[in-house]
Design an enzyme around this catalytic site. Structure first.
Site, PDB file in Angstrom:
ATOM      1  N   ARG A  52       0.743  -1.225  -0.130  1.00  0.00           N
ATOM      2  CA  ARG A  52      -0.051   0.161  -0.004  1.00  0.00           C
ATOM      3  C   ARG A  52       0.799   1.088   0.062  1.00  0.00           C
ATOM      4  O   ARG A  52       2.013   1.509   0.910  1.00  0.00           O
ATOM      5  CB  ARG A  52      -0.844   0.019   1.277  1.00  0.00           C
ATOM      6  CG  ARG A  52      -1.576   1.224   1.619  1.00  0.00           C
ATOM      7  CD  ARG A  52      -2.803   1.710   0.290  1.00  0.00           C
ATOM      8  NE  ARG A  52      -3.494   2.734   0.682  1.00  0.00           N
ATOM      9  CZ  ARG A  52      -4.153   3.678   0.147  1.00  0.00           C
ATOM     10  NH1 ARG A  52      -4.258   2.963  -1.497  1.00  0.00           N
ATOM     11  NH2 ARG A  52      -4.949   4.819   0.161  1.00  0.00           N
ATOM     12  N   SER A  55      -0.966   8.135   1.228  1.00  0.00           N
ATOM     13  CA  SER A  55      -0.813   9.521   1.284  1.00  0.00           C
ATOM     14  C   SER A  55      -1.218  10.055   2.641  1.00  0.00           C
ATOM     15  O   SER A  55      -2.550   9.737   3.180  1.00  0.00           O
ATOM     16  CB  SER A  55      -1.415  10.371   0.195  1.00  0.00           C
ATOM     17  OG  SER A  55      -1.026   9.838  -0.962  1.00  0.00           O
ATOM     18  N   CYS A  70      -9.714   7.710   3.780  1.00  0.00           N
ATOM     19  CA  CYS A  70      -8.201   7.401   4.016  1.00  0.00           C
ATOM     20  C   CYS A  70      -8.149   6.600   5.195  1.00  0.00           C
ATOM     21  O   CYS A  70      -7.194   5.820   4.999  1.00  0.00           O
ATOM     22  CB  CYS A  70      -7.563   8.677   4.123  1.00  0.00           C
ATOM     23  SG  CYS A  70      -7.504   9.801   2.852  1.00  0.00           S
ATOM     24  N   GLN A  73      -9.048   3.216   4.654  1.00  0.00           N
ATOM     25  CA  GLN A  73      -7.948   2.534   3.833  1.00  0.00           C
ATOM     26  C   GLN A  73      -6.859   2.098   4.575  1.00  0.00           C
ATOM     27  O   GLN A  73      -6.279   0.985   4.495  1.00  0.00           O
ATOM     28  CB  GLN A  73      -7.616   3.252   2.795  1.00  0.00           C
ATOM     29  CG  GLN A  73      -8.893   3.404   1.623  1.00  0.00           C
ATOM     30  CD  GLN A  73      -8.570   4.457   0.385  1.00  0.00           C
ATOM     31  OE1 GLN A  73      -7.874   5.585   0.663  1.00  0.00           O
ATOM     32  NE2 GLN A  73      -8.720   3.921  -0.671  1.00  0.00           N
ATOM     33  N   GLY A  96      -3.392  16.162   1.567  1.00  0.00           N
ATOM     34  CA  GLY A  96      -4.139  16.970   0.704  1.00  0.00           C
ATOM     35  C   GLY A  96      -3.834  16.783  -0.838  1.00  0.00           C
ATOM     36  O   GLY A  96      -3.725  17.812  -1.548  1.00  0.00           O
ATOM     37  N   ARG A  97      -3.306  15.685  -1.006  1.00  0.00           N
ATOM     38  CA  ARG A  97      -2.569  15.202  -2.505  1.00  0.00           C
ATOM     39  C   ARG A  97      -1.582  16.272  -2.798  1.00  0.00           C
ATOM     40  O   ARG A  97      -1.293  16.584  -4.005  1.00  0.00           O
ATOM     41  CB  ARG A  97      -3.692  15.375  -3.476  1.00  0.00           C
ATOM     42  CG  ARG A  97      -5.085  14.296  -3.397  1.00  0.00           C
ATOM     43  CD  ARG A  97      -5.717  14.346  -4.822  1.00  0.00           C
ATOM     44  NE  ARG A  97      -7.017  13.522  -4.342  1.00  0.00           N
ATOM     45  CZ  ARG A  97      -8.140  14.253  -4.213  1.00  0.00           C
ATOM     46  NH1 ARG A  97      -8.243  15.588  -4.399  1.00  0.00           N
ATOM     47  NH2 ARG A  97      -9.361  13.636  -3.778  1.00  0.00           N
ATOM     48  N   ASP A 129      -3.456  17.510  -8.292  1.00  0.00           N
ATOM     49  CA  ASP A 129      -2.875  16.419  -7.380  1.00  0.00           C
ATOM     50  C   ASP A 129      -1.240  16.765  -7.938  1.00  0.00           C
ATOM     51  O   ASP A 129      -0.916  16.648  -8.874  1.00  0.00           O
ATOM     52  CB  ASP A 129      -3.188  14.962  -8.008  1.00  0.00           C
ATOM     53  CG  ASP A 129      -2.816  13.792  -7.315  1.00  0.00           C
ATOM     54  OD1 ASP A 129      -1.718  14.181  -6.380  1.00  0.00           O
ATOM     55  OD2 ASP A 129      -3.190  12.830  -7.564  1.00  0.00           O
ATOM     56  N   ARG A 131       1.397  15.049  -6.192  1.00  0.00           N
ATOM     57  CA  ARG A 131       2.088  13.978  -5.450  1.00  0.00           C
ATOM     58  C   ARG A 131       3.271  13.477  -6.393  1.00  0.00           C
ATOM     59  O   ARG A 131       2.832  12.930  -7.397  1.00  0.00           O
ATOM     60  CB  ARG A 131       1.190  12.933  -4.724  1.00  0.00           C
ATOM     61  CG  ARG A 131       0.268  13.402  -3.673  1.00  0.00           C
ATOM     62  CD  ARG A 131      -0.806  12.311  -3.384  1.00  0.00           C
ATOM     63  NE  ARG A 131      -1.545  12.045  -4.491  1.00  0.00           N
ATOM     64  CZ  ARG A 131      -2.515  11.075  -4.278  1.00  0.00           C
ATOM     65  NH1 ARG A 131      -2.796  10.357  -3.187  1.00  0.00           N
ATOM     66  NH2 ARG A 131      -3.532  11.079  -5.174  1.00  0.00           N
ATOM     67  N   THR A 152      -4.756  -0.158  -4.342  1.00  0.00           N
ATOM     68  CA  THR A 152      -5.056   1.372  -4.581  1.00  0.00           C
ATOM     69  C   THR A 152      -6.538   1.134  -5.615  1.00  0.00           C
ATOM     70  O   THR A 152      -6.671   0.175  -6.439  1.00  0.00           O
ATOM     71  CB  THR A 152      -4.130   1.939  -5.377  1.00  0.00           C
ATOM     72  OG1 THR A 152      -4.448   3.204  -5.411  1.00  0.00           O
ATOM     73  CG2 THR A 152      -3.627   1.252  -6.885  1.00  0.00           C
TER      74      THR A 152
HETATM   75  N1  LIG Z   1      -6.732  18.535  -1.715  1.00  0.00           N
HETATM   76  C1  LIG Z   1      -7.549  17.651  -1.171  1.00  0.00           C
HETATM   77  N2  LIG Z   1      -7.095  16.524  -0.675  1.00  0.00           N
HETATM   78  C2  LIG Z   1      -7.914  15.646  -0.107  1.00  0.00           C
HETATM   79  C3  LIG Z   1      -9.205  15.701  -0.307  1.00  0.00           C
HETATM   80  N3  LIG Z   1      -9.883  14.409   0.573  1.00  0.00           N
HETATM   81  C4  LIG Z   1      -8.635  13.842   0.704  1.00  0.00           C
HETATM   82  N4  LIG Z   1      -7.632  14.241   0.258  1.00  0.00           N
HETATM   83  C5  LIG Z   1      -6.381  13.758   0.412  1.00  0.00           C
HETATM   84  O1  LIG Z   1      -6.109  12.853  -0.559  1.00  0.00           O
HETATM   85  C6  LIG Z   1      -4.948  11.875  -0.366  1.00  0.00           C
HETATM   86  C7  LIG Z   1      -5.430  10.693  -0.767  1.00  0.00           C
HETATM   87  O2  LIG Z   1      -5.673  10.705  -2.019  1.00  0.00           O
HETATM   88  P1  LIG Z   1      -7.098  10.160  -2.610  1.00  0.00           P
HETATM   89  O3  LIG Z   1      -7.289  10.926  -4.070  1.00  0.00           O
HETATM   90  O4  LIG Z   1      -8.002  10.098  -1.662  1.00  0.00           O
HETATM   91  O5  LIG Z   1      -6.786   8.713  -2.954  1.00  0.00           O
HETATM   92  P2  LIG Z   1      -5.463   8.030  -3.552  1.00  0.00           P
HETATM   93  O6  LIG Z   1      -4.151   8.154  -2.783  1.00  0.00           O
HETATM   94  O7  LIG Z   1      -4.990   8.875  -5.044  1.00  0.00           O
HETATM   95  O8  LIG Z   1      -5.934   6.726  -4.329  1.00  0.00           O
HETATM   96  P3  LIG Z   1      -6.212   5.110  -3.661  1.00  0.00           P
HETATM   97  O9  LIG Z   1      -4.731   4.711  -3.487  1.00  0.00           O
HETATM   98  O10 LIG Z   1      -7.153   4.495  -4.084  1.00  0.00           O
HETATM   99  O11 LIG Z   1      -6.436   5.485  -2.083  1.00  0.00           O
HETATM  100  C8  LIG Z   1      -4.748  12.223   1.386  1.00  0.00           C
HETATM  101  O12 LIG Z   1      -3.383  12.877   1.396  1.00  0.00           O
HETATM  102  C9  LIG Z   1      -5.899  13.106   1.839  1.00  0.00           C
HETATM  103  O13 LIG Z   1      -5.286  14.053   2.573  1.00  0.00           O
HETATM  104  C10 LIG Z   1      -9.882  16.805  -0.705  1.00  0.00           C
HETATM  105  O14 LIG Z   1     -10.863  16.870  -0.732  1.00  0.00           O
HETATM  106  N5  LIG Z   1      -9.122  17.764  -1.028  1.00  0.00           N
HETATM  107 ZN   LIG Z   2      -8.478  11.642   3.801  1.00  0.00          ZN
END
Ligand SMILES: Nc1nc2c(ncn2[C@@H]2O[C@H](COP(=O)(O)OP(=O)(O)OP(=O)(O)O)[C@@H](O)[C@H]2O)c(=O)[nH]1
Ligand SMILES: [Zn+2]
Length: 210
Positions: A52, A55, A70, A73, A96-97, A129, A131, A152
């Site tokens: 995994r 974030s 999150c 997960q 926050g991505r 995003d 990251r 994911t």
């Molecule tokens: N900017 C922003 N960040 C968010 C929001 N909700 C969650 N996050 C952040 O998004 C990050 C997680 O990304 P996600 O888009 O939920 O999922 P992912 O990591 O791309 O995909 P998975 O592996 O499936 O979980 C975490 O760091 C959260 O803090 C939001 O509404 N706005």
């Molecule tokens: Zn979150």
């Protein structure tokens, strides 16, 4: 996001008894930005292990926020590696991505006015995003892992890791934490960010083809 050949520095290792068994925590500094990341390891993972790449999300993981999934997960990931062996890479600076906690809270404030998770970031003049996965790939390299089964729902995350030389043998869905409070958020991730999720219920007033 940078493709520079940043490196990581191993800092410390310790084992901690947890609800998911004894987990080995290895801490690495990301030399690019000074963030401290964690590799949390169960068993003796080899190529093909469950991984995994998570974030950081303070609101979801520490405060039980139902706006995102999150927290569940992370729990489900730790449970999976505790059961079968594997690795959770916990990436700081991804909050926050990639925009950080303060900007995420600002984005949430905009979401209270009706913006979705993508447009709220953009309205702040920030990327949807930002990251990077360089450090994650380097941590796997340090653990002698080059092929993984990735937990994911986000195909872009798998592609980003592949771009850094990690082979994704399988994308394993991680669909937990669905709540009324995050249905619109999850729907936006599917419709605008390419996430793959099964059968989200239609939102009231949403005429988009399902
Ligand atoms: N900017 C922003 N960040 C968010 C929001 N909700 C969650 N996050 C952040 O998004 C990050 C997680 O990304 P996600 O888009 O939920 O999922 P992912 O990591 O791309 O995909 P998975 O592996 O499936 O979980 C975490 O760091 C959260 O803090 C939001 O509404 N706005
Ligand atoms: Zn979150």
């Amino acid at each position: 996001m940078s493709d520079s050949p940043a490196s990581i520095t191993f800092e410390a290792e310790t084992s901690i008894p947890t609800r998911h068994g004894v987990l080995r925590f290895r801490a690495y500094t990301d030399d690019a930005d000074g963030q401290l990341h964690l590799a949390v390891i169960s068993g003796e993972p080899e190529n093909g292990a469950i991984v995994r790449v998570h974030s950081e999300c303070l609101t979801g993981e520490a405060f039980g926020s139902l706006k995102c999934e999150c927290g569940p997960q992370l729990d489900a990931s730790l449970e999976a590696i505790g059961r079968d062996g594997g690795i959770v890479l916990y990436l700081r600076g991804h909050e926050g991505r990639g925009i950080g906690l303060l900007n995420k809270l600002r984005a949430y404030a905009l979401q209270e006015q009706g913006l979705d998770t993508v447009d709220a970031n953009l309205a702040l003049g920030l990327p949807a995003d930002s990251r990077a996965y360089t450090a994650a790939a380097q941590m796997l390299d340090d653990l002698h892992i080059s092929r993984i089964r990735l937990l994911t729902n986000n195909p872009a995350k798998a592609e980003a890791l592949e771009a850094h030389g990690i082979t994704i043998e399988e994308r394993v869905p991680l669909e937990v934490g669905r709540e009324d409070a995050n249905l619109a958020y999850l729907t936006t991730k599917v419709q605008r960010m390419g996430h793959i999720m099964s059968e989200l219920p239609q939102l009231p007033g949403d005429d988009a083809a399902s």
